[in-house]
Design a protein around this motif. Structure first.
Motif, PDB file in Angstrom:
ATOM      1  N   ASP A 181       8.134   0.588   6.183  1.00  0.00           N
ATOM      2  CA  ASP A 181       8.975  -0.467   6.174  1.00  0.00           C
ATOM      3  C   ASP A 181       9.961  -0.292   7.045  1.00  0.00           C
ATOM      4  N   TYR A 215       2.420  -0.925   5.589  1.00  0.00           N
ATOM      5  CA  TYR A 215       3.510  -1.816   5.780  1.00  0.00           C
ATOM      6  C   TYR A 215       4.723  -1.546   4.738  1.00  0.00           C
ATOM      7  N   ARG A 260       2.911  -9.372   7.744  1.00  0.00           N
ATOM      8  CA  ARG A 260       3.942  -9.084   6.624  1.00  0.00           C
ATOM      9  C   ARG A 260       3.127  -9.856   4.950  1.00  0.00           C
ATOM     10  N   GLU A 295       4.948 -10.886  13.030  1.00  0.00           N
ATOM     11  CA  GLU A 295       5.434 -10.355  11.798  1.00  0.00           C
ATOM     12  C   GLU A 295       5.242 -10.844  10.512  1.00  0.00           C
TER      13      GLU A 295
END
Length: 259
Positions: free
Chosen positions: A245, A241, A234, A230
């Protein structure tokens, strides 16, 4: 004399059933050439729908291999079908009765005093995205028949956009998953993760497929991979992404739940 696995009709040896046309022997995918076992609906390698008879096989030739003169007609027909479905749906929203108008507006219904977006001016990718949004909303509302109906339009609309990037494959995979086409959804997740093993949406889609199959051990393993990837993923600030979200947050929260 062997019986057809689809219609149970007694048939002689051959490649296709003389009664229903179903394949009697393993075939190869018309798109990627991989072996496809008898009875499979989609190729496990690329996710292309498998032809069940000689007539269907001729129609299943991928766009890249079709004669050049037919390509515009194939793409145009797919886009037109998706466009018609969306136009009808918008008309239903516009012509809703007063009782219906009192319910919460859908994501596609414009606020009072504003005109609905002109779908004819959208790109094929924008129309596919609009279909995705509608199917996800219908799924949340539990409208299974509507999900199945729109999925029949959405799948070819997405496939006409090939080559698909990770974002499009995730959207296509989610549509396939909620409409029961788990092999197609699994193929999209595998393709994403083959190219980008830590891609968050690929991991999420793969976990969703395994969840629907009841494979809790694989869901847990994919959840651990998601948690490990992650932070680094991110940091890439990929557009998909940002747009998904909520999906990522929900998947991460589920992966952190005690087992």
């Amino acid at each position: 004399m062997p019986a057809c696995p689809t219609c149970k009709h007694s048939v002689a040896d051959g490649r296709f059933c003389s009664n229903c046309g179903a394949a009697l022997k393993d075939m190869t995918c018309a798109r990627c050439g991989s072996a496809v076992v008898v009875g499979a609906r989609f190729c496990s390698n690329c996710g292309t729908q498998v032809a069940s008879s000689p007539a269907v096989a001729a129609a299943a030739i991928p766009l890249a291999r079709a004669p050049n003169s037919r390509i515009p007609w194939i793409i145009g027909g797919t886009a037109t079908a998706a466009l018609l479905v969306l136009i009808i749906a918008q008309q239903l929203n516009t012509n809703a009765s007063p009782a219906t108008a009192s319910t919460p507006q859908s994501a596609e219904a414009p606020p009072p005093g504003m005109r609905a977006p002109d779908i004819s001016q959208m790109t094929p990718r924008e129309r596919a995205s609009r279909l995705f949004d509608r199917i996800m909303r219908l799924n949340e509302e539990g409208k299974r028949d509507s999900v199945a109906l729109f999925a029949t339009m959405a799948v070819p609309a997405f496939q006409s956009l090939e080559p698909l990037d990770a974002h499009l494959r995730y959207d296509l995979g989610r549509i396939a998953a909620v409409s029961g086409m788990l092999d197609l959804a699994d193929a999209q997740a595998d393709t994403i993760l083959d190219a980008q093993p830590q891609h968050l949406l690929g991991l999420i889609l793969a976990a969703q497929v395994e969840q629907l199959r009841g494979n809790t051990a694989e869901v847990r393993r994919l959840g651990n991979r998601l948690l490990a990837a992650e932070a680094n993923e991110r940091a890439k600030a990929l557009e998909e992404y940002t747009l998904h979200d909520a999906d990522i947050r929900a998947a991460v929260a589920a992966a952190r739940q005690p087992r």
